[in-house]
Scaffold this motif. Structure first.
Motif, PDB file in Angstrom:
ATOM      1  N   PHE A  29       0.835  -1.200   0.000  1.00  0.00           N
ATOM      2  CA  PHE A  29       0.000   0.000   0.000  1.00  0.00           C
ATOM      3  C   PHE A  29       0.872   1.253   0.000  1.00  0.00           C
ATOM      4  CE2 PHE A  29      -2.917   3.108   2.097  1.00  0.00           C
ATOM      5  CZ  PHE A  29      -3.858   3.152   1.080  1.00  0.00           C
ATOM      6  N   ILE A  30       1.979   1.218   0.724  1.00  0.00           N
ATOM      7  CA  ILE A  30       2.911   2.350   0.731  1.00  0.00           C
ATOM      8  C   ILE A  30       3.404   2.622  -0.682  1.00  0.00           C
ATOM      9  CG2 ILE A  30       5.251   3.043   1.441  1.00  0.00           C
ATOM     10  CD1 ILE A  30       4.598   1.640   4.158  1.00  0.00           C
ATOM     11  N   ARG A  31       3.776   1.584  -1.388  1.00  0.00           N
ATOM     12  CA  ARG A  31       4.283   1.746  -2.758  1.00  0.00           C
ATOM     13  C   ARG A  31       3.200   2.242  -3.706  1.00  0.00           C
ATOM     14  NH1 ARG A  31       8.473  -3.264  -3.488  1.00  0.00           N
ATOM     15  NH2 ARG A  31       9.594  -2.850  -1.565  1.00  0.00           N
ATOM     16  N   ILE A  32       2.009   1.671  -3.586  1.00  0.00           N
ATOM     17  CA  ILE A  32       0.892   2.095  -4.444  1.00  0.00           C
ATOM     18  C   ILE A  32       0.551   3.553  -4.161  1.00  0.00           C
ATOM     19  CG2 ILE A  32      -1.583   1.788  -4.893  1.00  0.00           C
ATOM     20  CD1 ILE A  32      -1.115  -1.250  -4.375  1.00  0.00           C
ATOM     21  N   TYR A  33       0.425   3.889  -2.897  1.00  0.00           N
ATOM     22  CA  TYR A  33       0.069   5.253  -2.509  1.00  0.00           C
ATOM     23  C   TYR A  33       1.131   6.240  -2.998  1.00  0.00           C
ATOM     24  CZ  TYR A  33      -2.187   8.844   0.287  1.00  0.00           C
ATOM     25  OH  TYR A  33      -2.870   9.966   0.691  1.00  0.00           O
ATOM     26  N   ALA A  34       2.390   5.865  -2.846  1.00  0.00           N
ATOM     27  CA  ALA A  34       3.489   6.726  -3.304  1.00  0.00           C
ATOM     28  C   ALA A  34       3.415   6.948  -4.809  1.00  0.00           C
ATOM     29  CB  ALA A  34       4.833   6.112  -2.926  1.00  0.00           C
ATOM     30  N   GLU A  35       3.106   5.925  -5.559  1.00  0.00           N
ATOM     31  CA  GLU A  35       2.984   6.074  -7.015  1.00  0.00           C
ATOM     32  C   GLU A  35       1.814   6.977  -7.379  1.00  0.00           C
ATOM     33  OE1 GLU A  35       3.564   2.942  -9.865  1.00  0.00           O
ATOM     34  OE2 GLU A  35       4.590   1.715  -8.347  1.00  0.00           O
ATOM     35  N   LYS A  87       4.188   8.855   7.168  1.00  0.00           N
ATOM     36  CA  LYS A  87       5.617   8.916   7.469  1.00  0.00           C
ATOM     37  C   LYS A  87       6.383   7.885   6.641  1.00  0.00           C
ATOM     38  CE  LYS A  87       5.039  10.531  12.217  1.00  0.00           C
ATOM     39  NZ  LYS A  87       5.156  10.161  13.637  1.00  0.00           N
ATOM     40  N   LYS A  88       5.819   6.693   6.543  1.00  0.00           N
ATOM     41  CA  LYS A  88       6.477   5.632   5.775  1.00  0.00           C
ATOM     42  C   LYS A  88       6.453   5.918   4.280  1.00  0.00           C
ATOM     43  CE  LYS A  88       5.581   2.140   9.288  1.00  0.00           C
ATOM     44  NZ  LYS A  88       4.862   0.926   9.644  1.00  0.00           N
ATOM     45  N   VAL A  89       5.370   6.525   3.795  1.00  0.00           N
ATOM     46  CA  VAL A  89       5.286   6.892   2.383  1.00  0.00           C
ATOM     47  C   VAL A  89       6.352   7.937   2.060  1.00  0.00           C
ATOM     48  CG1 VAL A  89       3.869   8.048   0.633  1.00  0.00           C
ATOM     49  CG2 VAL A  89       2.855   6.273   2.065  1.00  0.00           C
ATOM     50  N   ILE A  90       6.494   8.935   2.915  1.00  0.00           N
ATOM     51  CA  ILE A  90       7.502   9.978   2.706  1.00  0.00           C
ATOM     52  C   ILE A  90       8.896   9.361   2.696  1.00  0.00           C
ATOM     53  CG2 ILE A  90       8.597  11.997   3.773  1.00  0.00           C
ATOM     54  CD1 ILE A  90       5.700  12.778   4.704  1.00  0.00           C
ATOM     55  N   ILE A  93       9.364   7.463  -0.592  1.00  0.00           N
ATOM     56  CA  ILE A  93       9.576   8.362  -1.731  1.00  0.00           C
ATOM     57  C   ILE A  93      10.986   8.950  -1.679  1.00  0.00           C
ATOM     58  CG2 ILE A  93       8.872  10.567  -2.770  1.00  0.00           C
ATOM     59  CD1 ILE A  93       5.961   9.825  -1.991  1.00  0.00           C
ATOM     60  N   GLU A  94      11.431   9.334  -0.502  1.00  0.00           N
ATOM     61  CA  GLU A  94      12.787   9.868  -0.356  1.00  0.00           C
ATOM     62  C   GLU A  94      13.834   8.834  -0.742  1.00  0.00           C
ATOM     63  OE1 GLU A  94      12.755  11.205   3.716  1.00  0.00           O
ATOM     64  OE2 GLU A  94      12.002  13.194   3.159  1.00  0.00           O
ATOM     65  N   SER A  95      13.617   7.580  -0.339  1.00  0.00           N
ATOM     66  CA  SER A  95      14.590   6.535  -0.670  1.00  0.00           C
ATOM     67  C   SER A  95      14.616   6.267  -2.177  1.00  0.00           C
ATOM     68  CB  SER A  95      14.307   5.247   0.102  1.00  0.00           C
ATOM     69  OG  SER A  95      13.156   4.599  -0.397  1.00  0.00           O
ATOM     70  N   VAL A  96      13.463   6.324  -2.815  1.00  0.00           N
ATOM     71  CA  VAL A  96      13.400   6.129  -4.263  1.00  0.00           C
ATOM     72  C   VAL A  96      14.104   7.292  -4.965  1.00  0.00           C
ATOM     73  CG1 VAL A  96      11.843   6.070  -6.259  1.00  0.00           C
ATOM     74  CG2 VAL A  96      11.317   4.704  -4.244  1.00  0.00           C
ATOM     75  N   ASN A  97      13.851   8.502  -4.507  1.00  0.00           N
ATOM     76  CA  ASN A  97      14.502   9.677  -5.093  1.00  0.00           C
ATOM     77  C   ASN A  97      16.008   9.649  -4.893  1.00  0.00           C
ATOM     78  OD1 ASN A  97      12.107  10.736  -6.072  1.00  0.00           O
ATOM     79  ND2 ASN A  97      11.790  12.082  -4.322  1.00  0.00           N
ATOM     80  N   ASP A  98      16.457   9.234  -3.705  1.00  0.00           N
ATOM     81  CA  ASP A  98      17.892   9.155  -3.425  1.00  0.00           C
ATOM     82  C   ASP A  98      18.565   8.114  -4.315  1.00  0.00           C
ATOM     83  OD1 ASP A  98      17.705  11.122  -1.528  1.00  0.00           O
ATOM     84  OD2 ASP A  98      17.730   9.750   0.192  1.00  0.00           O
TER      85      ASP A  98
END
Length: 104
Positions: A29-35, A87-90, A93-98
């Motif tokens: 869900f974190i990944r889906i929501y982030a997308e 918090k986990k979504v943020i 997203i930060e880890s994907v961006n990094d």
């Protein structure tokens, strides 16, 4: 009468052990929501393109829009769960961006 209390106690234990779980696991869900919140610029939020994009995201993870809506409903029941999820979504997203920056 003693058996009644034993049965009642067992029922209470079983009821408390059966915590409701959403159809989509937290990790997915974190990944889906982030997308969904990181919609590419090429997708217009006001158009049918966003609906198509959502369906593609759900399909990529093997879930339906109904599964997504039921999971949102699960989190809506407890605002603290949303807070932790955000918090986990943020963080995700930060880890994907990094990681995408380090590939450049």
């Amino acid at each position: 009468m003693k058996n009644f209390y034993h049965i009642l106690l067992l029922a209470l234990i079983l009821f408390s052990a059966c915590e409701e779980k959403p159809p989509i696991s937290e990790d997915k869900f974190i990944r889906i929501y982030a997308e969904l919140v990181s919609v590419p610029d090429s997708v217009s939020v006001d158009s049918l393109m966003f609906a198509d994009y959502k369906q593609k995201v759900f399909s990529n993870y093997g879930f339906s829009e109904k599964d997504y809506e039921q999971t949102v409903k699960f989190y809506n029941q407890t605002p603290e769960k949303w807070e932790e999820l955000f918090k986990k979504v943020i963080k995700y997203i930060e880890s994907v961006n990094d990681s995408s920056k380090s590939e450049i």
